[in-house]
Design a protein around this motif. Structure first.
Motif, PDB file in Angstrom:
ATOM      1  N   LYS A   1     110.028 -88.987 -50.651  1.00 16.65           N
ATOM      2  CA  LYS A   1     108.792 -89.546 -50.097  1.00 16.65           C
ATOM      3  C   LYS A   1     109.043 -90.096 -48.696  1.00 16.65           C
ATOM      4  O   LYS A   1     108.212 -89.947 -47.796  1.00 16.65           O
ATOM      5  CB  LYS A   1     108.256 -90.638 -51.019  1.00 16.65           C
ATOM      6  CG  LYS A   1     106.902 -91.195 -50.608  1.00 16.65           C
ATOM      7  CD  LYS A   1     106.399 -92.198 -51.636  1.00 16.65           C
ATOM      8  CE  LYS A   1     105.021 -92.727 -51.247  1.00 16.65           C
ATOM      9  NZ  LYS A   1     104.521 -93.723 -52.237  1.00 16.65           N
TER      10      LYS A   1
ATOM     11  N   THR B   1     109.611 -87.209 -46.236  1.00 12.54           N
ATOM     12  CA  THR B   1     108.371 -86.446 -46.055  1.00 12.54           C
ATOM     13  C   THR B   1     107.534 -87.017 -44.921  1.00 12.54           C
ATOM     14  O   THR B   1     106.636 -86.351 -44.404  1.00 12.54           O
ATOM     15  CB  THR B   1     107.570 -86.402 -47.372  1.00 12.54           C
ATOM     16  OG1 THR B   1     108.385 -85.831 -48.396  1.00 12.54           O
ATOM     17  CG2 THR B   1     106.311 -85.548 -47.246  1.00 12.54           C
TER      18      THR B   1
ATOM     19  N   VAL C   1     101.501 -86.972 -53.969  1.00 13.80           N
ATOM     20  CA  VAL C   1     102.712 -87.126 -54.786  1.00 13.80           C
ATOM     21  C   VAL C   1     103.086 -85.844 -55.523  1.00 13.80           C
ATOM     22  O   VAL C   1     104.267 -85.620 -55.836  1.00 13.80           O
ATOM     23  CB  VAL C   1     102.543 -88.286 -55.794  1.00 13.80           C
ATOM     24  CG1 VAL C   1     102.472 -89.611 -55.077  1.00 13.80           C
ATOM     25  CG2 VAL C   1     101.329 -88.074 -56.692  1.00 13.80           C
TER      26      VAL C   1
ATOM     27  N   ILE D   1     105.080 -83.908 -53.109  1.00 19.03           N
ATOM     28  CA  ILE D   1     106.367 -84.584 -52.916  1.00 19.03           C
ATOM     29  C   ILE D   1     107.291 -84.309 -54.091  1.00 19.03           C
ATOM     30  O   ILE D   1     108.500 -84.148 -53.921  1.00 19.03           O
ATOM     31  CB  ILE D   1     106.154 -86.099 -52.732  1.00 19.03           C
ATOM     32  CG1 ILE D   1     105.435 -86.369 -51.393  1.00 19.03           C
ATOM     33  CG2 ILE D   1     107.477 -86.855 -52.763  1.00 19.03           C
ATOM     34  CD1 ILE D   1     105.033 -87.816 -51.178  1.00 19.03           C
TER      35      ILE D   1
ATOM     36  N   TYR E   1     101.420 -93.773 -59.072  1.00 14.04           N
ATOM     37  CA  TYR E   1     102.314 -92.737 -59.595  1.00 14.04           C
ATOM     38  C   TYR E   1     102.520 -92.858 -61.103  1.00 14.04           C
ATOM     39  O   TYR E   1     102.920 -91.896 -61.762  1.00 14.04           O
ATOM     40  CB  TYR E   1     103.669 -92.779 -58.877  1.00 14.04           C
ATOM     41  CG  TYR E   1     104.544 -93.945 -59.238  1.00 14.04           C
ATOM     42  CD1 TYR E   1     105.481 -93.840 -60.267  1.00 14.04           C
ATOM     43  CD2 TYR E   1     104.453 -95.154 -58.566  1.00 14.04           C
ATOM     44  CE1 TYR E   1     106.296 -94.912 -60.616  1.00 14.04           C
ATOM     45  CE2 TYR E   1     105.268 -96.230 -58.897  1.00 14.04           C
ATOM     46  CZ  TYR E   1     106.182 -96.103 -59.925  1.00 14.04           C
ATOM     47  OH  TYR E   1     106.980 -97.162 -60.269  1.00 14.04           O
TER      48      TYR E   1
END
Length: 521
Positions: free
Chosen positions: A194, A197, A210, A213, A427
């Motif tokens: 993350k 990225t 996410v 990712i 998440y």
């Protein structure tokens, strides 16, 4: 089914298959089975719209019309018009181009890129440079060097990013079917990914979700696995994967890390028939392969669950006895530290004595260890049904309250979970309608525990794909191991839609407990 029949009633599937195969050749990549099916359905829909004289929405993508994907899309449209005597709206070419750009691939044709001077421009491709920068940063975060594998990691990452960029820019959602496993098993690597990225987000000026990712995480995990790899005489494996290069790559390197295998090739279901049978000893597939002899074929989950390992161990040889491999790795790291500060007179003897002490320690620990099942943790006392919660914070509080009442967690555990949501986003919304709420053991866990609540009215946690939530599982783990069996059984419940629906809609605890008992074996 009626819609499916309507779309395909007059479609020439053999022609669509031929066109997609030509596109794979032109673009030097092999689409995953899922992407192939999506392209077939989309092209059939294009023909249907053309037949009815319907134009599609203009996407305003003039700046992308010099790409090879646009050229390939043009060829597909021209061939359809010639073969089927139809007129296809110009804007359809733009849509097909985006499908080609966003389609996940199972592999690319590296044989056509030798990375010699004639292809030096590829290394100056901006996306390649972004992938290289991400990989450089990942090396620093992991405190390791990818060595000879670095170029391969960057190449595979670039291949994935070429389609991911357009999925992000044009909001083409791509759900990772093993997202929960990635977060559970590789969460630290996910958080590092993350962070790196951010370089991609700066380049494309878009936020990466996410799910994407988690796919990038799988590329880096696969790279690290390859770095650890030791070569031996190996069983020759053909790997069949129906999703994409990230899943296939990580599975391949988990297999190579655990077993004496050599991955001959990674193919889609469509490509399997083209591989001569004398080139491999065994097929390992993440999808069903009707018509193939089970003596030459094993179906496994991409993340190799406990049952998968049992099946593989019956057919393949382990690279090392697993306990010895872990112990030896630890011993060698410790000896490396000792060597910085002292001279070692007999390295082998020291290695032996340290192995012996670690073995004795582990044996004593295993004597004290108890393997908790799902129904050991989720009991009548830690289940509440059809609670009324106004928002996500109240839902988190309701789940932790059951554990606080038993003094298994402190009041700070609830705040730690809420802080995790605030800092890292939703998440923990691991599947549609489901939250697995948790925080670090040191944030107030006194005893391994779990609670389950269902909500009378679903609430939003801020997840664009999995909201609203009706089922909240709260996990209080005391370490990295003792809860894994129960968590694995919980994942089995999530994957059984009938049992999951029963729990979500239950009005009495007996129905829930019966299902938990069924999966606690």
């Amino acid at each position: 089914n009626l819609l499916f029949e309507e779309i395909f009633s007059e479609a020439d599937l053999s022609l669509l298959d031929e066109l997609i195969c030509q596109a794979e050749t032109e673009l030097e990549r092999k689409f995953s089975d899922k992407a192939y099916c999506q392209l077939v359905i989309y092209l059939a829909t294009v023909l249907r719209r053309a037949d009815q004289g319907i134009d599609s929405l203009d996407l305003h993508v003039d700046n992308m019309k010099k790409s090879i994907e646009f050229s390939t899309a043009q060829q597909i449209v021209e061939r359809l018009e010639q073969e089927l005597d139809v007129r296809i709206a110009p804007s359809e070419t733009d849509h097909i181009m985006l499908y080609l750009l966003g389609a996940k691939v199972i592999k690319t044709d590296h044989s056509r890129l030798n990375w010699d001077k004639s292809h030096a421009h590829v290394r100056h491709d901006k996306l390649y440079l972004v992938a290289a920068a991400m990989t450089d940063e990942m090396e620093k975060l992991c405190g390791t060097e990818f060595g000879k594998e670095k170029r391969r990691i960057v190449e595979d990452l670039t291949t994935h990013l070429r389609s991911a960029v357009y999925r992000v820019k044009y909001r083409i959602l791509q759900v990772n079917p093993v997202y929960v496993e990635v977060r559970n098993k590789y969460n630290e690597m996910f958080l590092r990914t993350k962070q790196v990225t951010g370089r991609l987000e700066k380049y494309i000026k878009e936020k990466v979700d996410v799910q994407e990712i988690s796919y990038l995480t799988m590329h880096f995990v696969a790279g690290l696995e390859r770095v650890k790899q030791i070569t031996h005489d190996k069983t020759r494996i053909i790997l069949v994967c129906g999703t994409g290069i990230g899943t296939a790559s990580m599975l391949a390197h988990r297999l190579m890390n655990e077993f004496n295998v050599k991955i001959i090739d990674t193919v889609s279901c469509r490509g399997l028939g083209l591989v001569p049978k004398d080139k491999y000893d065994l097929i390992i597939s993440t999808v069903d392969l009707p018509g193939y002899d089970q003596d030459y074929y094993l179906k496994v989950h991409p993340f190799l669950g406990e049952d998968d390992y049992k099946k593989l161990q019956q057919r393949l040889n382990l690279r090392f006895p697993s306990a010895n491999k872990v112990e030896l790795s630890l011993v060698n790291r410790l000896i490396g530290i000792v060597e910085k500060y002292a001279e070692i007179n007999d390295r082998q003897q020291l290695q032996y004595e340290m192995m012996y002490e670690i073995k004795r320690h582990n044996e004593r620990r295993m004597e004290r260890r108890f393997e908790y099942m799902l129904n050991d943790l989720l009991t009548r006392e830690t289940i509440r049904l059809n609670l009324s919660c106004a928002n996500w914070k109240e839902a988190v509080a309701a789940g932790t309250a059951l554990l606080e009442e038993k003094k298994w967690v402190s009041s700070g555990y609830k705040e730690a979970i809420i802080n995790n949501f605030t800092e890292f986003g939703p998440y923990m919304v691991v599947a549609p309608g489901i939250v697995l709420a948790h925080a670090r053991p040191e944030r107030g866990v006194k005893k391994l525990a779990m609670s389950l609540i269902t909500l009378q009215t679903p609430v939003n946690f801020g997840h664009e794909l999995n909201d609203p939530v009706k089922l909240v599982i709260t996990l209080a783990a005391i370490d990295n191991e003792t809860h894994l069996k129960a968590l694995s059984q919980l994942m089995e419940v999530f994957m059984n839609q009938k049992d999951l629906d029963t729990i979500v809609n239950a009005t009495n605890k007996d129905d829930v407990i019966e299902i938990l008992k069924k999966h606690s074996k």
